[in-house]
Each structure stands twice: as C-alpha cells, then as structure tokens.
Design an enzyme around this catalytic site. Structure first.
Site, PDB file in Angstrom:
ATOM      1  N   LYS A 105       0.847  -1.200   0.000  1.00 56.91           N
ATOM      2  CA  LYS A 105       0.000   0.000   0.000  1.00 56.91           C
ATOM      3  C   LYS A 105       0.882   1.249   0.000  1.00 56.91           C
ATOM      4  CE  LYS A 105      -3.902   1.876   2.719  1.00 56.91           C
ATOM      5  NZ  LYS A 105      -4.728   1.682   3.926  1.00 56.91           N
ATOM      6  N   SER A 141      -9.767   1.384   2.917  1.00 55.25           N
ATOM      7  CA  SER A 141      -8.904   2.163   2.058  1.00 55.25           C
ATOM      8  C   SER A 141      -7.828   1.356   1.343  1.00 55.25           C
ATOM      9  CB  SER A 141      -8.236   3.261   2.873  1.00 55.25           C
ATOM     10  OG  SER A 141      -7.326   2.707   3.802  1.00 55.25           O
ATOM     11  N   SER A 178      -9.960  -0.816   7.158  1.00 53.77           N
ATOM     12  CA  SER A 178      -9.316  -0.633   5.849  1.00 53.77           C
ATOM     13  C   SER A 178      -8.547  -1.831   5.318  1.00 53.77           C
ATOM     14  CB  SER A 178      -8.377   0.576   5.882  1.00 53.77           C
ATOM     15  OG  SER A 178      -9.126   1.767   5.782  1.00 53.77           O
TER      16      SER A 178
END
Lengths: 496, 95
Positions: A88, A163, A187
């Site tokens: 990420k 997310s 997330s």
C-alpha cells in the site's frame, strides 16, 4: 530458446502468479522456479492490469534486478526469500515515491524506510510497487484517491473496498503474491471481504507504525493481506515485532504463527454478539454468519450468545476520534517541508492555498470535523465524550472475553457496491465499517476470511475478533472456516 | 448541531484550508449530516465513565535523552518545494 521451450516457460510463469505466498516461498527454496521467474510472472500480470488501476508506482525494473541478484546468491534464510511484494502506498519506502493517494504528497520521495516494510525486506522479500489507496487511507471504496478509483476484479463497475483497495484488488487479481495494508477502521478487513481475500488487523502495538503515513494514531495498525490463512500467518510473523522508534509498539515475543497454525480448535468458545444483527442487512449475510457458526461447531467449537451492548455507538465515536487525530496529524502538510505547494501573497495564504489544492473533498471534510470537535468549548462535548464511549466499548469486549475465546461476526453489512453509489453521501459510506470499527477502538486483533458468495456471485467475508495479542487463535479459527467453506476465486478476467 | 456557513468558514480558517464560496454550502450540508450522526452519542449517559486514554495497558516508557541520528540536514531538505542550501524558504513574514 525455441518456440516450445519459451511456450513452456510462459505457461509455468502464468501458473506461478496463481500460487499462494507459502507455495512460492517453498518453490523458490526447492528450486522449482527461480526468484526471477516469480518476479517476471507477477510483473507480467501486473503490466496487463492497467484497467484495475492498482499501481501508483511500479518498481518492476528494480525488482527484476534484485531477483537476478538473489538467484546468484541463493540466500534462503528469510521467511520470504526471493519474493517480490507490492505494498500500500502509505508505507514510506526509501527513494521510492510515497503518495498516500494524495495530491499533496504526489512528489514525496522518503529518505527512510518504514519499519514494517524493512522487516519484510530483512526476511528476503523486495518491493514490486506501491499500490493505490484512498487518500490518507480515508475511505471505504478507494474512490477518494487522487490517482483515480481502483476497480474490483469481480466487476468493472464495482469498488474493491477501502482504504487498502489497491492492495486487495492487486492481491485478488494475482498481481502480487501477498501485500500489506493498514487498518484504522476496517481498511484491511472490508476490502478483503469485498475481494475474497484474507485480511488481518493485528493487535494495536503488534506492528510498528514508524514510517507509515499517519491517519489516526491511536487506531492505525498495519497488517497482512493474503490469499490464504496460512499466508496470513507467515506474513504477520515477518512484519510484526517491537520497534523502539514507535512508543506504542509493544515488546512481546513474536510467535511462530505458521508452525503453531492448526485447525484443531475443539473446545474453544466462540461468542455470537446479537448487536451485529443489524436492520436492512441482506439475508445472505445472516445466512453466511449461520454457516460460519456451523463450520466452527463442526470443528468442535462451543457457540455462546453474547452481548456487546454499546456496538451501535462505535461508529459515531469513531467519527470523532479519527477525524480529531487526523486533523492534528495532517497539520504537517503545509507546503514547506515536502509535497505540493501553492502560491500565496503571504505565508498564511500559501498554507491555505496549498492545503485547499492538495487535499481532496473527503480529507477536507474529516479535517474540518476534527477541527470542529477539538475547537475551543467543544472538547468535552465531543472528544472527551468519544473517549468515554470508547472505554464502554472496550469494557464490553473485556467482559465478553471472560466467557469466550473469540467472537464471530460478518465482516461487512453488504458485498462490494457500485462505483459512485455512495460517494455523494458520507454517512452512508461510513456505515460500511459498522462491524469493523469497534475492534479498532478497542485495539483488538481481527481477521476477515472469505466464506461464500452472495446471489450476484460477489464474495462475502466472516470476521473473527480475538483477545489482545491472541492473533494465533483467530488464525486457527479462520483456518477451520477456510477448510470448510472451500472458497475459490470465481471471476472471469476482464481487465487484460 | 447544525454547521452553518459561517461555522464552516470559521473552522476552515482554523484548519488553514481556503474554501471557494461555492463549496461552503455543500460542506455545510455534509458536515451537518455527519455531526447529526455523531450526536447519537448524546443518548448515552457517560457521567460515571472514565475516558479511555491509552489502548495498550502500559505507560509509555522513558528512554535516555541521547542523539541517535542527526546530521541529516540535506535529507530533511530534500523534499522541500523551495529551499536554499541550508534553509526552507517561505514567503516573507516580516515587513
């Protein structure tokens, strides 16, 4: 190389990117394939995946170079020797652009490496690329990223969740053998549920937060995202550990999650909280939950009904705590030290224009809510109130864990929704995290494991919540569910 | 609590985010709906509850105050949008 042998190599490569992380690690060790072959296979599938929009930064050339060097040296000591991993874009990576999905950091190149990623590299893995995410990890659909929304392998019009949506989508589509995300309110677990993958949020303090772009510091925690429970145990082991640079990191021995992994869970007590049966929840999710209960009973677990009576207050409390902490953390983006800078007649105007141009709508909303609840005269009414509610929610869990070893719930109140469906209504977007947020407020570990499909053939996950620092138990229970649910990827590749 | 347009302007000033006039209205609507959602907490009596201040049951450890890094000025300046050799450069603040 003649045509036939190159054809064989091509077949072998496309198969590699369908293997689990554990199989890849073992395959490299047993010399079934080289690190270079593995890396080429994932680069190849990644290059064909532009329509998914999972990558913000590709490190393909560098990764290939590292894999070649690895094959020359052949050092198999690490848990992840020779494995390329995309992460990420919230983890700072030395000399590699780190954007947090934001315009305000679109050109930021850290001069240091986050502790969690450097733990992976010390175990022999190396960076394949940086994956898209909601701006500053604020979102549940990956629609708030400055770099455009990510698409779900299960449908071109579907969000991957957020997310950590880029991570989940890349993982599910076979673009990286495993990945890591961060989880402030769901997330990791919500996108895992939306993409049919395994996502684990460790106990607060298990993984160092040092070098991760901060959102809400009392809630943020990094964790593994993988295609199987076995992979999750392996990656958790590789990434976790005490770090003196994070004052909230906890100095506990890293357990050997992989070798302790077992589906023998006979006699464990599992709590089923009645408050998680919410209005308007599709019956399919309720049915899946019942199936999960049957799977665990079949494995010998004892089911107990429990109550977590303050559950309904978790989400509103979260929307005080998280924006309040975010508004302080994001004060550092001022156009002076790094990132985007706008012009202004004076210093204040430069700050104001920089932040106005640099932040997207959702981030602005959260900064403003945070600023409001912390502003003079409102602190007691909001922030203090939320911290009290947080205590009550934690007390609920403490009480429940006197009677049970873990708690089983659905991961999300729905399957993946359509891009654009909720982006106009912040509160309806927030409701996505209704089952995941209480865990963050209480600092507990939780995992989402894929357990079935809804009527539209979209994946659904079940969540297991554990006692603090008892990741092993929820991994074991997930393994028992995984074996029985026999979940298989079920999408047709539309993005190549 | 409704967040009216003046409040939106006030808090965006505090947060150092300039706002276009045409954004104020929609922000006021969004923030009001978020605050209404948050205010469901008022139904809960918390008079006797102590606030949670730390999620891990340990007090922060102190360490010796020693310099372990430092001498990294160039690294710190590296990402600055405007700098000279040794300093961050900002618009003039003193007349």
């Amino acid at each position: 190389m003649n045509f036939l042998s190159s054809q064989r190599l091509l077949n072998k490569m496309s198969k590699i990117s369908e293997l689990s992380l554990t199989k890849i690690v073992n395959g490299i060790k047993k010399k079934d394939f080289s690190s270079e072959e593995v890396t080429k296979s994932f680069i190849d599938s990644s290059k064909k995946s532009k329509k998914l929009n999972t990558y913000i930064t590709e490190c393909f050339d560098e990764a290939l170079e590292i894999s070649k060097n690895f094959d020359k040296k052949k050092d198999y000591k690490g848990l992840l020797s020779g494995v390329p991993i995309a992460v990420k874009d919230l983890f700072c990576t030395k000399n590699v652009k780190t954007t947090a999905g934001s315009k305000i950091l679109h050109n930021f190149i850290p001069t240091y490496e986050s502790t969690v990623t450097s733990n992976l590299w010390s175990q022999g893995a190396f960076l394949l690329g940086k994956l898209n995410c909601d701006e500053f990890a604020m979102g549940s659909s990956n629609e708030t990223s400055f770099f455009g929304n990510v698409k779900n392998p299960y449908g071109e019009k579907l969000v991957p969740g957020g997310s950590s949506g880029g991570s989940a989508s890349a993982l599910a589509a076979g673009l990286t053998p495993a990945t890591i995300g961060t989880d402030t309110g769901g997330s990791i677990r919500q996108p895992a549920s939306f993409t049919g993958t395994v996502g684990l949020k460790p106990t607060y303090g298990r993984c160092s937060r040092w070098g991760i772009v901060a959102f809400a510091s009392s809630l943020d925690q990094a964790g593994p995202m993988t295609n199987s429970v076995e992979d999750s145990a392996l990656l958790l082991q590789a990434m976790s550990g005490y770090d003196s640079k994070d004052s909230t990191s906890v100095n506990k021995k890293i357990e050997n999650y992989s070798s302790n992994l077992t589906e023998k869970i006979k006699g464990l007590k599992i709590g089923i909280p009645k408050e998680y049966r919410v209005d308007k929840m599709p019956t399919e999710i309720d049915d899946l939950w019942k199936k999960g209960i049957e799977y665990l009973k079949d494995a010998g677990a004892i089911i107990k009904n429990i109550s977590l009576e303050h559950t309904m207050y978790a989400l509103p409390a979260y929307y005080i705590v998280a924006p309040a902490e975010a508004s302080s953390n994001l004060a550092r983006y001022d156009g002076v030290k790094y990132g985007h800078r706008a012009v202004g007649k004076n210093l204040i105007e430069m700050y104001e224009n920089t932040r106005s141009e640099g932040f997207g709508n959702e981030v602005k909303r959260r900064i403003l809510i945070g600023t409001y609840v912390l502003s003079s005269g409102y602190y007691d009414a909001y922030y203090l109130k939320a911290q009290k509610v947080r205590q009550l929610i934690k007390n609920d869990f403490d009480k429940a864990f006197k009677d049970v070893d873990a708690i089983l719930t659905p991961s999300t109140p729905s399957s993946a929704f359509k891009i654009g469906d909720k982006s106009d209504d912040p509160v309806s977007m927030y409701l996505n995290d209704i089952f995941t947020v209480p865990v963050n407020l209480s600092g507990l570990p939780a995992i989402s494991v894929p357990a079935g499909y809804d009527k539209n053939n979209l994946p659904l996950g079940l969540q297991l919540i554990g006692k603090a620092f008892d990741e092993q138990t929820i991994l074991n229970l997930s393994l028992a569910i995984e074996k029985r649910a026999n979940f298989k990827k079920n999408y047709s590749v539309w993005w190549t | 609590m409704s967040i009216d347009k003046d409040t939106v302007k006030h808090i965006s000033k505090l947060a150092r985010i300039s706002l276009d006039e045409n954004k104020v209205e929609s922000l006021s609507k969004d923030l009001t709906s978020i605050m209404k959602f948050i205010e469901s907490l008022n139904k809960l009596n918390t008079d006797k509850t102590t606030p949670l201040t730390s999620i891990i049951n340990a007090s922060l450890k102190s360490r010796k105050d020693e310099v372990k890094d430092g001498k990294i000025r160039d690294q710190i300046l590296k990402n600055s949008p405007e700098k000279n050799d040794e300093f961050f450069v900002v618009p003039k603040v003193i007349e």
